[in-house]
Design a protein around this motif. Structure first.
Motif, PDB file in Angstrom:
ATOM      1  N   TYR A  13       0.834  -1.200   0.000  1.00  0.00           N
ATOM      2  CA  TYR A  13       0.000   0.000   0.000  1.00  0.00           C
ATOM      3  C   TYR A  13       0.869   1.250   0.000  1.00  0.00           C
ATOM      4  O   TYR A  13       0.568   2.235  -0.676  1.00  0.00           O
ATOM      5  CB  TYR A  13      -0.949  -0.019   1.206  1.00  0.00           C
ATOM      6  N   THR A  14       1.967   1.205   0.755  1.00  0.00           N
ATOM      7  CA  THR A  14       2.904   2.323   0.748  1.00  0.00           C
ATOM      8  C   THR A  14       3.603   2.434  -0.599  1.00  0.00           C
ATOM      9  O   THR A  14       3.795   3.530  -1.144  1.00  0.00           O
ATOM     10  CB  THR A  14       3.945   2.151   1.869  1.00  0.00           C
ATOM     11  N   LYS A  33      -1.543   3.660  -1.967  1.00  0.00           N
ATOM     12  CA  LYS A  33      -2.956   3.312  -1.889  1.00  0.00           C
ATOM     13  C   LYS A  33      -3.382   3.116  -0.439  1.00  0.00           C
ATOM     14  O   LYS A  33      -2.564   2.871   0.451  1.00  0.00           O
ATOM     15  CB  LYS A  33      -3.245   2.032  -2.683  1.00  0.00           C
ATOM     16  N   THR A  34      -4.676   3.212  -0.202  1.00  0.00           N
ATOM     17  CA  THR A  34      -5.256   2.984   1.121  1.00  0.00           C
ATOM     18  C   THR A  34      -6.208   1.809   1.041  1.00  0.00           C
ATOM     19  O   THR A  34      -7.015   1.709   0.102  1.00  0.00           O
ATOM     20  CB  THR A  34      -6.021   4.228   1.610  1.00  0.00           C
ATOM     21  N   ARG A  35      -6.136   0.932   2.009  1.00  0.00           N
ATOM     22  CA  ARG A  35      -7.000  -0.257   2.004  1.00  0.00           C
ATOM     23  C   ARG A  35      -8.442   0.118   2.329  1.00  0.00           C
ATOM     24  O   ARG A  35      -8.710   0.886   3.257  1.00  0.00           O
ATOM     25  CB  ARG A  35      -6.485  -1.285   3.008  1.00  0.00           C
ATOM     26  N   THR A  36      -9.358  -0.443   1.560  1.00  0.00           N
ATOM     27  CA  THR A  36     -10.788  -0.262   1.816  1.00  0.00           C
ATOM     28  C   THR A  36     -11.247  -1.303   2.830  1.00  0.00           C
ATOM     29  O   THR A  36     -10.940  -2.493   2.692  1.00  0.00           O
ATOM     30  CB  THR A  36     -11.601  -0.410   0.521  1.00  0.00           C
ATOM     31  N   ASN A  48     -12.147   0.700  -7.603  1.00  0.00           N
ATOM     32  CA  ASN A  48     -10.684   0.743  -7.464  1.00  0.00           C
ATOM     33  C   ASN A  48      -9.985   0.145  -8.669  1.00  0.00           C
ATOM     34  O   ASN A  48      -8.868   0.540  -9.011  1.00  0.00           O
ATOM     35  CB  ASN A  48     -10.254  -0.017  -6.202  1.00  0.00           C
ATOM     36  N   GLU A 105      -5.118  -2.103  -3.918  1.00  0.00           N
ATOM     37  CA  GLU A 105      -6.434  -1.539  -3.652  1.00  0.00           C
ATOM     38  C   GLU A 105      -7.577  -2.466  -4.040  1.00  0.00           C
ATOM     39  O   GLU A 105      -8.750  -2.226  -3.686  1.00  0.00           O
ATOM     40  CB  GLU A 105      -6.588  -0.192  -4.374  1.00  0.00           C
TER      41      GLU A 105
END
Length: 342
Positions: A157-158, A162-165, A192, A334
């Protein structure tokens, strides 16, 4: 039954029946591998480098004739590179492992070098397979690379910004709209992913999350009819029909829910009270294998596992060196949706 000497209670001169052996074989889990979520690819280096190209577009606004035109631009691209962790495992065979030892499960035969070698290689192969499965589970549940000794530190994610849903199914609330939360999960993957092609969506559930799903008032009846109308032998069975892997499945609302009982040392691969929704049939989850640390494998394509056997010149020991070199990459992290239950 075989007849053998008894060495218990000073009965060295007594005879006893030798019954069949009891083989303690641990469960060999491999659900994630069987589902084919990760596409496997071999590389010739100990790093993986690829170019990410974002094919975006824009709407064209109107202009007064004669004014300067709207300006087009090329696709954005960026290079990503990451290390492949190294997982070595060694063993050895000495004459004392064989001398005076009876064969496993056979009181009438002596053990042999071939049998000892086979057992040690089988156990090593199982360890590598288990490590790969646990590493894949960590990638899906945490978004990180399995490297407990910190030789590699990688957060997908880094890496891709991205940010996890996270979707909370709130099973403790009897009025929760489960279908609505399923639709939210599917929509998150669609939004996404953009214009991607997938074959379906599988949800890997911890036992507690799966139990809460099928016990919820809005799904209980659906699960009851699902299990009664399907093949009665499929419940708690593996994909190949083996009764040794206790998995239950529930296809509901367009998602394939699978109870993941896979555990190592009583630690579930899917954390308690959670699940992960993952699209299948995509090319965005990869397992890269790199070559072994040997001269004759330099610049060759990596294999899933390596095993090397070396006999000492003085005949006192045979060394068995094994290794696997892999990294499980979420190229589109994502697309993995975390599901909780409050």
């Amino acid at each position: 039954m075989a007849i053998t000497r008894s060495f218990g209670a000073n009965g060295q001169f007594e005879l006893t029946d030798w019954t069949g052996e009891l083989n303690i074989i641990p469960n060999s889990w491999g659900t994630i591998g069987e589902l084919g979520i990760f596409q496997e690819e071999s590389v010739a280096e100990h790093t993986v480098t690829f170019e990410k190209i974002t094919k975006d577009g824009s709407l064209i606004v109107d202009r007064i004739r004669g004014d300067r035109s709207n300006q087009n631009k090329d696709y954005a691209r960026e290079v990503h590179s990451f290390l492949v962790p190294h997982f070595p495992l060694s063993d050895y065979i000495s004459p004392s492992d064989i001398q005076g030892k009876r064969a496993y499960g056979n009181p009438n035969e002596a053990d042999s070098l071939a049998a000892v070698r086979a057992r040690k290689m089988e156990r090593a192969a199982a360890a590598h397979n288990w490590t790969l499965e646990a590493a894949r589970a960590q990638a899906l549940t945490l978004g990180t690379v399995y490297a407990p000794s910190n030789t590699v530190s990688q957060d997908w994610y880094t890496e891709f910004g991205k940010t996890r849903t996270v979707v909370d199914f709130a099973f403790t609330t009897t009025t929760t709209d489960v279908i609505g939360q399923i639709e939210t999960t599917i929509a998150a993957i669609q939004d996404n992913g953009g214009n991607i092609s997938i074959s379906g969506i599988v949800v890997l559930c911890s036992p507690t999350w799966f139990a809460a799903l099928i016990a919820h008032p809005t799904t209980k009846t659906a699960y009851q009819f699902y299990t009664s109308t399907q093949d009665p032998l499929r419940a708690r069975l593996a994909a190949n029909g083996s009764a040794t892997v206790l998995h239950r499945e529930f296809f509901y609302g367009g998602l394939r829910f699978i109870e993941m009982r896979d555990a190592y040392n009583s630690v579930q691969l899917i954390p308690t009270n959670t699940a992960v929704a993952v699209p299948t049939g995509s090319d965005y989850f990869k397992t890269y294998f790199s070559p072994a640390n040997r001269f004759f494998t330099v610049n060759t394509l990596g294999e899933r596992q390596y095993m090397f056997e070396t006999a000492s010149q003085d005949g006192t020991q045979i060394t068995i060196d094994t290794e696997s070199n892999f990294v499980n990459a979420l190229l589109r992290p994502e697309l993995v949706i975390k599901l909780t239950k409050s």
